[in-house]
Design a protein around this motif. Structure first.
Motif, mmCIF file in Angstrom:
data_model
loop_
_atom_site.group_PDB
_atom_site.id
_atom_site.type_symbol
_atom_site.label_atom_id
_atom_site.label_comp_id
_atom_site.label_asym_id
_atom_site.label_seq_id
_atom_site.Cartn_x
_atom_site.Cartn_y
_atom_site.Cartn_z
ATOM 1 N N SER A 1 20.170 111.500 77.176
ATOM 2 C CA SER A 1 19.289 112.374 77.951
ATOM 3 C C SER A 1 18.931 113.635 77.176
ATOM 4 O O SER A 1 17.795 114.123 77.236
ATOM 5 N N GLN A 2 19.892 114.180 76.442
ATOM 6 C CA GLN A 2 19.670 115.397 75.661
ATOM 7 C C GLN A 2 18.520 115.214 74.677
ATOM 8 O O GLN A 2 17.620 116.054 74.585
ATOM 9 N N HIS B 1 15.681 115.640 78.453
ATOM 10 C CA HIS B 1 16.168 115.868 79.815
ATOM 11 C C HIS B 1 17.575 116.471 79.770
ATOM 12 O O HIS B 1 18.562 115.825 80.149
ATOM 13 N N TRP C 1 12.543 106.274 80.625
ATOM 14 C CA TRP C 1 13.280 106.408 81.892
ATOM 15 C C TRP C 1 14.329 105.305 82.009
ATOM 16 O O TRP C 1 15.469 105.560 82.414
ATOM 17 N N GLU D 1 20.078 116.430 82.893
ATOM 18 C CA GLU D 1 20.856 115.205 83.070
ATOM 19 C C GLU D 1 22.071 115.219 82.142
ATOM 20 O O GLU D 1 23.176 114.844 82.541
ATOM 21 N N ALA D 2 21.847 115.643 80.906
ATOM 22 C CA ALA D 2 22.944 115.687 79.935
ATOM 23 C C ALA D 2 24.031 116.639 80.395
ATOM 24 O O ALA D 2 25.229 116.333 80.300
ATOM 25 N N ARG E 1 17.325 106.038 79.821
ATOM 26 C CA ARG E 1 18.148 107.114 80.392
ATOM 27 C C ARG E 1 18.894 106.643 81.633
ATOM 28 O O ARG E 1 19.951 107.191 81.969
ATOM 29 N N THR E 2 18.353 105.646 82.311
ATOM 30 C CA THR E 2 18.951 105.166 83.555
ATOM 31 C C THR E 2 20.020 104.114 83.309
ATOM 32 O O THR E 2 21.081 104.120 83.938
#
Length: 407
Positions: free
Chosen positions: A211-212, A216, A116, A219-220, A119-120
Motif C-alpha cells: 500500500s505504501q 495509499h 486495487w 492503509e500502510a 492492495r486488497t
C-alpha cells in the motif's frame, strides 16, 4: 534545489519533508547512470532527476497529469539512485510522497482496478493463500503467460518446538508462506540449531509496503499499527530482535519509526520496532562459527542481491561475504547493483519493463554457470524462477547450524 512548496502543503509534515529532500538535490545527474528505467528507455523523465522535477512541480501547486503518473509508475523504487547520490537525496521517501499526491489528483483508467486488487488480495494472507492453492490445482489449464506466475506447490517443513533463552520475533509475511512455504520454517530451524527460538505471532499482517508504494500510505499505517500491537507484548517481555527474512519487508519495517513519527500513540513504539528489526545476515554474522552449509546444497552459486537489501538496508556485500567464508564459491555477477525487475507489484503492473530487466539480470547471474542462484527476497525469488535455467532459492536454505547452543 530551490523550492516553493504550495501553501496548502508547506506546513504539513509531508510538505516539510519533501522540501527538505528537494533542497538536498544538486541536479548533478549521477543517478542517471544507475537508474534501471533510464538505461532501458533513455528518457530523462524516467530517471530519478526527471521524476524529482515532476514531483517538485506537483508539490509547488501544479496539477498532476497522466504523464506525471506514468513516469512515477515506471519507477521501481529500487533506490539505486540513493546509493549513487553524493548529496544523500532520500529519493525513496520523496517518491512515496509524490505518488500519494498524484494518486489523489489523477483518476486512473481500468488499470486502477488491478492496483486495487493487488492492495486488497496480497496483504491478506489467508485470502491470497486460498487463491494461490486454487491456481496451483488448475495450473495445467491456465494460459502460459499467467501460468508462470503460479509456482508449483512445495510442502512446508515442520517448525521447531524447542524453547531457548534467546528469543526473537519473525515477520512471516503475507505472500511468502503460500508462495514459498519452506522459507520461514527453514529460517526458524536454522535459528533453533544455533540456540535461538522464534516466537510466532499469527495476528501480525502485511508489513505495509504494498500500500505504501502504491500511493495509499493510510492503509500502510493501519497495517503497521496492527503489527506493532501483535509484537508489543513480546517486545516488553524482552525479545532480542525482530527478524525479517524478506528484504523488501525488512526495509519497510526498519522505517516504521519514520512512517509513524507523527502518531502520538505509536511513534515511540514504532521507533523501538525499527531499532529491533534485523535482516537475518545481521544476526548471523555474529553466529558465523555456528554455521555450516546444509547437506546436499550446491556450493557453486550466484547471489542476486535484492535492491531492498543493498540500496534500501545498505547491507550490500554482507551475505556474499558470509557465504564465501562458509565455503561457497560465488560466481561473478556483472551490474549487480541493478534491479531484477520484480520490485513488489512492479512485475504485474509493468510487465514489459520488468521482463527486460529480468532477462538482463539472468544473463548476468547465469554467465558464470552457477548450479544455483540465491537471493534474499521472496519477490526476486519468484520473479527470477519464472525464467531461470537454474533453481533460485533463498540463501538461508543453503545453511545449517552445527548444533543448538546451550540454553
Amino acid at each position: 534545489m530551490q523550492t516553493w512548496i504550495d501553501a496548502a502543503l508547506k506546513d504539513t509534515p509531508q510538505g516539510q519533508e519533501a522540501d527538505r529532500i528537494l533542497r538536498t538535490c544538486t541536479h548533478c545527474g549521477f543517478c542517471l547512470a544507475t537508474c534501471p528505467t533510464y538505461q532501458l528507455l533513455g528518457n530523462e523523465l524516467d530517471s530519478p532527476r526527471g521524476r524529482i522535477y515532476l514531483m517538485k512541480q506537483v508539490l509547488e501547486g501544479k496539477t498532476a497529469t497522466a504523464t506525471t503518473q506514468l513516469h512515477l509508475d515506471r519507477c521501481l523504487t529500487c533506490r539505486a539512485c540513493e546509493t549513487t547520490c553524493p548529496s544523500g537525496v532520500e529519493y525513496g521517501k520523496l517518491v512515496d510522497i509524490g505518488r500519494e499526491l498524484v494518486e489523489e489528483q489523477v483518476k486512473r483508467d481500468s488499470g486502477g482496478f488491478m492496483r486495487w486488487a493487488l492492495r486488497t488480495v496480497l496483504p491478506r494472507r489467508a485470502l491470497f493463500s486460498a487463491l494461490l492453492r486454487t491456481g496451483q490445482f488448475v495450473r495445467p489449464l491456465v494460459p502460459g503467460a499467467l501460468r508462470g506466475k503460479i509456482p508449483p506447490r512445495r510442502q512446508p517443513k515442520p517448525w521447531p518446538e524447542k524453547t531457548h533463552q534467546r528469543q526473537v520475533l519473525m515477520l512471516e509475511g503475507c505472500v511468502q508462506p503460500a508462495m514459498e512455504p519452506t522459507i520461514n520454517p527453514t529460517t526458524a530451524r536454522l535459528l533453533d540449531e544455533i540456540g535461538i527460538s522464534v516466537i510466532r505471532t499469527p495476528s501480525s499482517v502485511c508489513c505495509g509496503a504494498i500500500s505504501q508504494h502504491l500511493g495509499h500510505p493510510d492503509e500502510a499505517r493501519e497495517q503497521i499499527r496492527r503489527n506493532i500491537d501483535a509484537w508489543w507484548p513480546h517486545i516488553e517481555a524482552g525479545v532480542e530482535a525482530i527478524v525479517v527474512n524478506a528484504s523488501g519487508c525488512g526495509v519497510q519495517v526498519k522505517d516504521y519509526g519514520h512512517i509513524l513519527r507523527e502518531d502520538k500513540a505509536y511513534a515511540e513504539k514504532a521507533a523501538t520496532v525499527s531499532k529491533l528489526t534485523v535482516d537475518p545476515v545481521e544476526l548471523l554474522l555474529n553466529e558465523e562459527d555456528n554455521l555450516t552449509p546444509a547437506a546436499g546444497v550446491p556450493r557453486k552459486i550466484a547471489f542476486q542481491s535484492p535492491c531492498t537489501l543493498q540500496h534500501g538496508q545498505k547491507l550490500g556485500g554482507r551475505v556474499e561475504g558470509l557465504l564465501t567464508r562458509l565455503g561457497f564459491e560465488l560466481t561473478p555477477v556483472a551490474d549487480a547493483h541493478l534491479c531484477c525487475g520484480s520490485a513488489g507489484t512492479y512485475s504485474v503492473l509493468q510487465p514489459t519493463l520488468s521482463k527486460q530487466l529480468r532477462t538482463n539480470k539472468l544473463n548476468n547471474l547465469q554467465s558464470g554457470r552457477p548450479d544455483l542462484i540465491a537471493t534474499a527476497n521472496i519477490g526476486c525469488l519468484t520473479h527470477l524462477n519464472e525464467a531461470s535455467e537454474v533453481p533460485v532459492r533463498h540463501w538461508l536454505e543453503l545453511l545449517a547450524g552445527k548444533g543448538a547452543a546451550s540454553t
